[in-house]
Design a protein around this motif. Sequence first.
Motif, mmCIF file in Angstrom:
data_model
loop_
_atom_site.group_PDB
_atom_site.id
_atom_site.type_symbol
_atom_site.label_atom_id
_atom_site.label_comp_id
_atom_site.label_asym_id
_atom_site.label_seq_id
_atom_site.Cartn_x
_atom_site.Cartn_y
_atom_site.Cartn_z
ATOM 1 N N ARG A 157 0.416 7.349 -13.362
ATOM 2 C CA ARG A 157 1.120 6.131 -12.965
ATOM 3 C C ARG A 157 2.605 6.206 -13.293
ATOM 4 O O ARG A 157 3.455 5.879 -12.460
ATOM 5 N N ALA A 160 4.431 8.439 -11.028
ATOM 6 C CA ALA A 160 4.656 7.797 -9.727
ATOM 7 C C ALA A 160 5.956 6.999 -9.758
ATOM 8 O O ALA A 160 6.732 7.012 -8.795
ATOM 9 N N TRP A 165 8.889 5.242 -6.997
ATOM 10 C CA TRP A 165 8.282 3.962 -6.613
ATOM 11 C C TRP A 165 8.497 2.940 -7.720
ATOM 12 O O TRP A 165 8.040 3.112 -8.842
ATOM 13 N N ALA A 169 2.651 -1.727 -5.868
ATOM 14 C CA ALA A 169 1.858 -0.946 -4.918
ATOM 15 C C ALA A 169 0.511 -1.645 -4.718
ATOM 16 O O ALA A 169 0.122 -2.513 -5.493
ATOM 17 N N ARG A 171 -3.620 -2.431 -4.264
ATOM 18 C CA ARG A 171 -4.782 -2.232 -5.132
ATOM 19 C C ARG A 171 -5.365 -0.842 -4.903
ATOM 20 O O ARG A 171 -5.524 -0.395 -3.772
ATOM 21 N N ASP A 173 -3.913 1.912 -5.636
ATOM 22 C CA ASP A 173 -2.821 2.891 -5.545
ATOM 23 C C ASP A 173 -2.448 3.347 -6.946
ATOM 24 O O ASP A 173 -2.287 2.529 -7.863
ATOM 25 N N ARG A 176 0.413 1.674 -8.750
ATOM 26 C CA ARG A 176 0.319 0.246 -9.067
ATOM 27 C C ARG A 176 0.438 0.004 -10.562
ATOM 28 O O ARG A 176 -0.217 0.664 -11.367
ATOM 29 N N ASP A 197 -4.042 9.593 -5.127
ATOM 30 C CA ASP A 197 -3.854 8.881 -3.866
ATOM 31 C C ASP A 197 -2.843 7.758 -4.057
ATOM 32 O O ASP A 197 -3.064 6.849 -4.859
ATOM 33 N N SER A 198 -1.746 7.833 -3.332
ATOM 34 C CA SER A 198 -0.724 6.787 -3.390
ATOM 35 C C SER A 198 -0.144 6.567 -1.999
ATOM 36 O O SER A 198 0.827 7.231 -1.614
ATOM 37 N N PRO A 199 -0.717 5.641 -1.222
ATOM 38 C CA PRO A 199 -0.117 5.304 0.064
ATOM 39 C C PRO A 199 1.336 4.854 -0.074
ATOM 40 O O PRO A 199 2.148 5.117 0.815
ATOM 41 N N ALA A 200 1.651 4.187 -1.173
ATOM 42 C CA ALA A 200 3.030 3.717 -1.379
ATOM 43 C C ALA A 200 3.989 4.893 -1.453
ATOM 44 O O ALA A 200 5.034 4.906 -0.778
ATOM 45 N N ARG A 202 3.467 7.975 -0.388
ATOM 46 C CA ARG A 202 3.486 8.695 0.895
ATOM 47 C C ARG A 202 4.426 8.007 1.874
ATOM 48 O O ARG A 202 5.162 8.675 2.619
#
Length: 241
Positions: A157, A160, A165, A169, A171, A173, A176, A197-200, A202
């Motif tokens: 985290r 990230a 970021w 982010a 839920r 992620d 977050r 996995d972090s869509p934010a 990406r």
Amino acid sequence: MRRRFATLAAAVLALQFACAAANAPRTPLPGLIAFVWPRDGQVSLLTCRFETALPIGVALEDAKPEEETAVETVLRGWERAGLGLRFVRTAPEHAQIAIAFRDDPLAAAGRTRADCKLTGERAELARARVEIARNAAVAGAAARPLARHELLGVLARELAHALGWRGDAGRGDVARDGSLADAQRAGDALLAGAGLDSPALRALYALPSGTLLARAPAEPATATRPVDRLARLAAAHALDG
């Protein structure tokens, strides 16, 4: 001199432009707290991330062997996360990300500061510092050492955040800001051999660093004058970023 100018700039930003940033238009990256660049009567909100053409140098401070292993596991996890990132261990003076482990308590299990370098209209992350508490309070109980999966999740985290970021982010992620239980899930995934996995992140890394997200007039328009003057002084003294 570089540090003094950077500190003064940060103070001016905090005092002059907090309201302008809060009132700026919504950005196309929901939840992201953009980096603020006040200039010539305008306040710009920019993305800021590391460039991916070269590996990112990482240095550890006061890490125990099991902590070094945890860091390596998380770095490899982020390399598999589809962001185009590579990491390499390096000396502290050459590192873009420093990771320190703390015996004294922190307000949370980890904290991160990321510094964005602004040169003209170009923005990119210059460096970041991650601090991890060896002991953390959970659900109001006394502080205790982090279990392995908790340490992995907190590291994931905070890295990230170090990668650019800031903000909320979604839920599930990794980026977050949530409870230690949220971080545990990322740690469990890493222990199971899965990636992160972090869509934010990406979405952030799909955009060039320094992408303009929004721009609004400063209120009043003269509010940017201190930073405009600082930029001229920095250029005159060949200060970079």
